[in-house]
Design an enzyme around this catalytic site. Structure first.
Site, PDB file in Angstrom:
ATOM      1  N   TYR A  99     -12.351  50.066  -1.974  1.00  0.00           N
ATOM      2  CA  TYR A  99     -12.998  51.356  -2.205  1.00  0.00           C
ATOM      3  C   TYR A  99     -14.322  51.120  -2.906  1.00  0.00           C
ATOM      4  CZ  TYR A  99     -14.298  55.817  -4.225  1.00  0.00           C
ATOM      5  OH  TYR A  99     -15.021  56.935  -4.581  1.00  0.00           O
TER       6      TYR A  99
ATOM      7  N   GLU B  43     -20.180  57.171  -0.951  1.00  0.00           N
ATOM      8  CA  GLU B  43     -18.813  56.676  -0.962  1.00  0.00           C
ATOM      9  C   GLU B  43     -18.505  55.944   0.339  1.00  0.00           C
ATOM     10  OE1 GLU B  43     -14.806  58.628  -2.554  1.00  0.00           O
ATOM     11  OE2 GLU B  43     -15.336  59.408  -0.560  1.00  0.00           O
TER      12      GLU B  43
END
Length: 395
Positions: free
Chosen positions: A117, A205
């Protein structure tokens, strides 16, 4: 301003951030041709909406269909696309109403050795960007933060310098990378952080960020939000705006020069000043009501601005009452009331209206309201106004 994944990846590619090969599709034939053009045995068909959780999301009309699917042939790609295109996708971020899928993105399949992530946001306490990474790629970062906070690592960086190479290597080692992957991470992380700075992003992101079988980092997903206040510096980003993904009332308000955010309540708010608007909503909630919007008409509340503000508020079917809270500083209260009364006649009210005024020429303004003969409830102060507008809904 939010953009779609395929648009974010186009910008990533231009910035030197590695992404898979992909082709945007606006029709079923486009999907078939895209699979053939990519020329691989595997491809991924991805719904393009401004929301996360697409891989776990389902379609209202096709509950068994996911928003992101792996396909092994052009026919399979076409079949899945037929269940996705034009239908409503519901994810954890869209709410029950979901969002209609009008565009698909067909991307080559890659060998995945690891999923990570990556997120970059502005940390308000330190007044600088922070790079956030985790070994738990593919999962919602909120879930990781709640259940496994020790798996999240952070690195703050200077906007003037960007993420320095030693910082990138520090993150790579913390994530357990070795050899070639560390060198790939150094290049990848410094470039994606520079992308964040150069484009005045408020959020970037990548979930998941993958490590391929060859040890290279590749952005398998991309979610980017830009700071609206800085868009004047980035005219190249204007074509990426998708108005169909935005709340129509907010778009209309923006075009009229108003600051408006739609909420879930039933009391419309028209206020001049952002801080005053926040206080107004707080007091409405304190006294048992629910605000239907944030709306700041600014310091120069003209007739046209107030009229458009009323139209936007009353267009919301949930609005059952309206509270106008004005502090006359730069703009005098009597001038504001003149605009308010004119707007009242133009729009036509069908719900209770409570008005609280304070500031320059307030007495004259109150006299104008009293003499107008209109069905307007006046309040002496903000607490009184909040009680009265909530009271209109409680009988």
């Amino acid at each position: 301003m939010k953009i779609h994944e395929y648009q974010a990846k186009q910008l990533f590619r231009e910035a030197g951030v590695p992404v898979p090969r992909g082709i945007v599709a606006h029709s079923l034939d486009d999907v078939t041709q895209a699979f053939q053009q990519l020329g691989g045995a595997l491809a991924v068909v991805k719904s393009q909406i401004h929301a996360g959780g697409r891989g776990k999301g389902t379609f209202k009309e096709q509950p068994e269909q996911r928003g992101v699917v792996l396909v092994k042939s052009a026919d399979e790609a076409h079949e899945n696309a037929g269940r996705m295109m034009g239908n409503t996708l519901v994810t954890i971020q869209t709410g029950e109403e979901g969002k209609q899928v009008n565009t698909l993105f067909v991307e080559e399949g890659l060998e995945i050795a690891r999923e990570l992530y990556l997120g970059i946001v502005i940390d308000r306490e330190s007044s600088c960007p922070v790079l956030i990474m985790s070994t738990e790629g593919g999962m919602e970062i909120e879930e990781v933060a709640e259940h496994s906070p020790e798996k999240i690592i952070r690195e703050y960086f200077d906007v003037a310098l960007g993420l320095l190479p030693y910082q990138a290597r520090k993150m790579a080692f913390a994530l357990g990378m070795e050899g070639k992957t560390v060198r790939s991470a150094e290049k990848f992380l410094t470039k994606v952080c520079q992308f964040f700075i150069d484009n005045d992003c408020s959020m970037t992101e990548i979930n998941p960020l993958i490590v391929t079988g060859d040890g290279e980092l590749v952005a398998l997903d991309a979610k980017v939000t830009f700071d609206d206040n800085a868009l004047f510096r980035h005219k190249n980003l204007e074509p990426f705006r998708d108005l169909s993904e935005e709340e129509p009332a907010e778009v209309k308000a923006q075009d009229a020069g108003l600051s408006y955010v739609k909420l879930d309540g039933n009391i419309g708010c028209l206020v001049n000043g952002a801080g005053l608007a926040m206080s107004t909503m707080d007091l409405i909630k304190l006294h048992g009501g629910e605000p239907a919007n944030f709306l700041d008409v600014g310091g120069g509340a003209t007739v046209d601005a107030v009229t458009e503000a009323f139209r936007i508020i009353l267009a919301d079917e949930n609005v059952k009452a309206v509270l106008v809270n004005i502090f006359g500083g730069i703009m005098k209260c009597d001038v504001i009331v003149e605009a308010l009364l004119t707007a009242y006649d133009k729009v036509g009210f069908h719900v209770p209206l409570v008005v609280r005024l304070e500031g320059t020429n307030v007495e004259k303004a109150r006299e104008m309201l009293a003499a107008s003969g209109k069905d307007i409830i006046t309040a002496e102060n903000l607490t009184d106004a909040a009680k009265k507008v909530v009271g209109t809904l409680q009988g």
